[in-house]
Design an enzyme around this catalytic site. Sequence first.
Site, PDB file in Angstrom:
ATOM      1  CE  LYS A  87      -3.515   0.081   2.834  1.00  9.87           C
ATOM      2  NZ  LYS A  87      -4.935   0.138   2.773  1.00  9.87           N
ATOM      3  NE  ARG A 131      -6.592   4.052   4.862  1.00 10.51           N
ATOM      4  CZ  ARG A 131      -7.908   4.181   4.770  1.00 10.51           C
ATOM      5  NH1 ARG A 131      -8.418   2.784   4.870  1.00 10.51           N
ATOM      6  NH2 ARG A 131      -8.490   5.257   4.720  1.00 10.51           N
ATOM      7  N   GLY A 179      -8.112  -7.593   4.894  1.00 13.36           N
ATOM      8  CA  GLY A 179      -8.803  -7.407   6.040  1.00 13.36           C
ATOM      9  C   GLY A 179      -7.986  -8.153   7.286  1.00 13.36           C
ATOM     10  CG  MET A 192      -2.563  -7.220   9.672  1.00 11.74           C
ATOM     11  SD  MET A 192      -0.681  -6.741   9.235  1.00 11.74           S
ATOM     12  CE  MET A 192      -1.045  -6.580   7.524  1.00 11.74           C
ATOM     13  NE  ARG A 205      -5.874  -4.802  -2.570  1.00  5.03           N
ATOM     14  CZ  ARG A 205      -6.415  -4.888  -1.335  1.00  5.03           C
ATOM     15  NH1 ARG A 205      -5.423  -4.784  -0.112  1.00  5.03           N
ATOM     16  NH2 ARG A 205      -7.458  -5.138  -1.052  1.00  5.03           N
ATOM     17  CG  HIS A 240     -12.715 -10.771   4.688  1.00  3.72           C
ATOM     18  ND1 HIS A 240     -13.009 -12.156   5.063  1.00  3.72           N
ATOM     19  CD2 HIS A 240     -11.252 -10.805   4.439  1.00  3.72           C
ATOM     20  CE1 HIS A 240     -12.044 -12.556   5.224  1.00  3.72           C
ATOM     21  NE2 HIS A 240     -11.178 -11.977   5.061  1.00  3.72           N
ATOM     22  CB  SER A 268      11.152 -43.169 -13.136  1.00  6.02           C
ATOM     23  OG  SER A 268       9.953 -42.713 -12.782  1.00  6.02           O
ATOM     24  CB  CYS A 282       6.896 -41.656 -11.533  1.00  6.29           C
ATOM     25  SG  CYS A 282       7.661 -43.135 -10.594  1.00  6.29           S
ATOM     26  CE1 TYR A 306       8.695 -39.842 -16.656  1.00  3.36           C
ATOM     27  CE2 TYR A 306      10.545 -40.270 -18.136  1.00  3.36           C
ATOM     28  CZ  TYR A 306       9.785 -40.528 -17.303  1.00  3.36           C
ATOM     29  OH  TYR A 306       9.890 -42.035 -16.625  1.00  3.36           O
TER      30      TYR A 306
HETATM   31  C1  PEP Z   1       7.634 -43.501  -5.249  1.00  2.00           C
HETATM   32  O1  PEP Z   1       8.204 -44.072  -4.483  1.00  2.00           O
HETATM   33  O2  PEP Z   1       7.836 -42.428  -5.434  1.00  2.00           O
HETATM   34  C2  PEP Z   1       6.877 -44.338  -6.164  1.00  2.00           C
HETATM   35  C3  PEP Z   1       6.282 -43.334  -7.248  1.00  2.00           C
HETATM   36  O3  PEP Z   1       6.383 -45.456  -5.883  1.00  2.00           O
HETATM   37  P1  PEP Z   1       5.097 -45.933  -4.928  1.00  2.00           P
HETATM   38  O4  PEP Z   1       4.662 -44.590  -4.357  1.00  2.00           O
HETATM   39  O5  PEP Z   1       4.403 -46.914  -5.591  1.00  2.00           O
HETATM   40  O6  PEP Z   1       5.923 -46.538  -3.791  1.00  2.00           O
END
Ligand code: PEP
Length: 902
Positions: free
Chosen positions: A27, A97, A106, A108, A364, A482, A792, A859, A879
Amino acid sequence: MAEKWVYFFGDGKAEGNAKMKELLGGKGANLAEMSKLGITVPPGFTITTEVCTHFMNTNGRFPKTLKGQVKTALEKVEKVMGSRFGDARNPLLFSVRSGARVSMPGMMETVLNIGLNEDTISGLVAKSGSERFVYDAYRRLIMMYSDVVMEKTAGIEPPEEKGIRQQLEKEMQKIKEGKGVKNDTQLDVNDLKKLVNIFKKKVRQVLKKDFPDDPYDQLWGAISAVFQSWNGKRAVSYRRIENIPADWGTAVNVQIMVFGNSGENSATGVAFTRDPATGENRFYGEFLVNAQGEDVVAGIRTPQAINAVSKTETSKHLPSLEELMPKPYNQLAKIRTKLEKHYRDMQDIEFTIQDGELFMLQTRVGKRNGTAAIRMAVEMCEEGLISQKEAILRVRPEQLDELLHPMLDPKLEKKAGKLAGGLPAGPGGGIGQIVFTADDAEALAHKGKKVILVRDETSPEDVHGMRAAQAILTAKGGMTSHAALVARGWGKCCIVGCGALNISASKKVLSVDGKKLHEGDWLSLNGTKGVVYEGKVGLLPADPGKNVHYKKLMSWADKLRKLNIRTNADNPQDAKLARNFGAEGIGLTRTEHMFFEPDRITSMREMILADDEAGRRKALKKLLPLQKKDFIGIFKAMDGLPVTIRTLDPPLHEFLPNDQASQKEMAKRLGVSVEAIRAKVQTLHELNPMLGHRGCRLGITYPEITAMQVQAIMEAACSVAKRGVKVYPEIMIPLVGTKAELENQRELAVDVAEKVIKKAGVRVNYLVGTMIEIPRAAITADKIAEVADFFSFGTNDLTQMTFGFSRDDAAKFLPDYLSKKILSAEPFQTLDQEGVGQLVDMGIRRGRSTRPDLKVGICGEHGGDPSSIGFCHRVGMNYVSCSPFRVPIARLAAAQAAVRKA
Ligand code: PEP
Ligand code: MG
């Protein structure tokens, strides 16, 4: 030179600017900037956030030189205004303020009308020509000051509905009732004079202290209170939710008062330079005639629209600002354009009109929901206001969630019993059980209940409950109240200003047109239209594909990102869904999920119960065609894209029943004795199953399991390949810690795969790789890579094993770790880059040191978390893989990572 604590602004000048948010708060920095831009702001000064930190660290003390600096700045303001603070003839009044680095709507405190006392009243009456107006300001000061400074800041916690503010409101109500009037504006000067005396007496009686008469006492009381409110309950909850560090502190802005309540030619309002609910490029806002800012935020009176396009169901019969006060409206519209050009983003502005003269109180960057954020980013880019890269950075990946979120099923909605209507403050659908307090909302949500927080007014104290609720419903308040702001920021379903509701929070009952609903009763909300239904209406999944702005933004993101986005999917439906969301392959199919299906669990159990290899093979034979069928479905759904399938991972006991009844039933089904089953369960029992006989260890002990799975994968692949499907199977071995483990499983897999290929007579290229989820695997990744086609990172297990936190038990202590700041984020949600991240980084480097073209992905759950995705980009993964609903989020997060790094 002594440190500078105070920064002046006003009269077309300023000591600060928009870049100084850390020191002056949002502000303060923007008031300085507006003043420099030649936009009229009420002059004043900002006390820096460093003073707040000092104040917090020294138990409420101010730096020694602060008083002198405040005095100098105050004199500067007096000079600009030609009047003086506390002067009986020509007094100046101030507002005090808060203003942190990021907006905390809102959360504070604010104190207005500072400087009014028995002496200055007469001066102000002479100056304004209205005794009524002055006494109205005085009663507001007493209410606000006693509430904020004398009660809250003093740490007094009155019981519900017994706070000084409510007690004073009751006194005012009594006078209104005595006169038979409804609105505050109908009280005349004599009523207000009487009220001021009653207020002062009440303050003395309840708080055991006189209301301060000295203007400087009032000023410093207010400054301290605002600093202190940085550590107030609601500010602390909000900071926790929004991840705002406690040591940022708030600045305090002291500004001369301009009065939106000085008559019918005055007003105060809030506006957005574009529509914050839809993102449309139209000026949108609300105002109240003859009112102060607190009246707009509190939502007590129904606000009017600033122009025709802002009119809603509740304000359509009232004249707009444009109609009522065309001159200040036109000035405001010009300022809107100027500010958007200057800031290159949608602004949320506050203004006051005093006797026809327009003042800007704040600008803002405006909060917006996901749909609006996307539309604004795309349209601003197309208007040439921002670049494509900036557009990509304008949408928080989590905001996409909203578009992917469900709506009430329109067919069921038509048949549902409409209870009431209100303002559509947060789009989407929400279904839940009624709760009346934020604490109840939080407690029940914690127990897994879906709740709707129903409140009379929109109080910032409710922020933790608002967060926990599926949706928010209030009886009062406008689109800029709010609750509306906060819900919009979170993309939560929210309806405000639902006037038909009669709510008693203390009795936990809500009545509408004579109908009573209690805590625990179900409600369904359509936050897009602002309609409340009784009971449970079904929800429909969202369809982001219909949103042209979303599609455009995502196409820009796809061009910019370097990471591929895959999905974790175990069946053809999820695979299709993810593909529609833009998945470019499967990064993890957990085959064990297939074994839990009712038609397979028996064969699986038979396999586990078998005493020898021959018995196991017999059972596995039954599983083979079923697995093959699953894989065919998945390969077809992912035609042309890679599919990573993991061999069996969990400990075998997970497939056996633990309770007696199920053991009996299993015995009957398999034609064995219950004792045999119990004995097997006993043998499979492990003290530490997560570190026990699971992952590749199973495949090493029972090679026939891996063999069956690889056979199913490759037979499926060959059979679809024959029918023209482009198939890229990737066989993934879990929980590998040494090169020899992977070598063992790889040899087996290749042997089976080649046999299948030979028999089928089609060449299907396949890969055999591994998960990296054991610290040892990351450390010896150079060796493992010699026999792996890809890595992975299974960061769920890798986090578990690096921290030594059991994935299944960490919920017992992680909340304490977070609240005590031992950890800054939940490590199973957001990758711990400092620790686990080092192993990931090392694993990739070492792996590529022996196999430069090694394909690497992730993963674990972190594959769908935006900040973790940024990390994956930086360490050079190919990926990330995440659940289907997070695929769009990952696409955007990956593009942002690429833009930020570029
Ligand atoms: C992991 O361990 O990150 C994984 C993807 O395998 P899980 O969660 O099946 O053990
Ligand atoms: Mg794992």
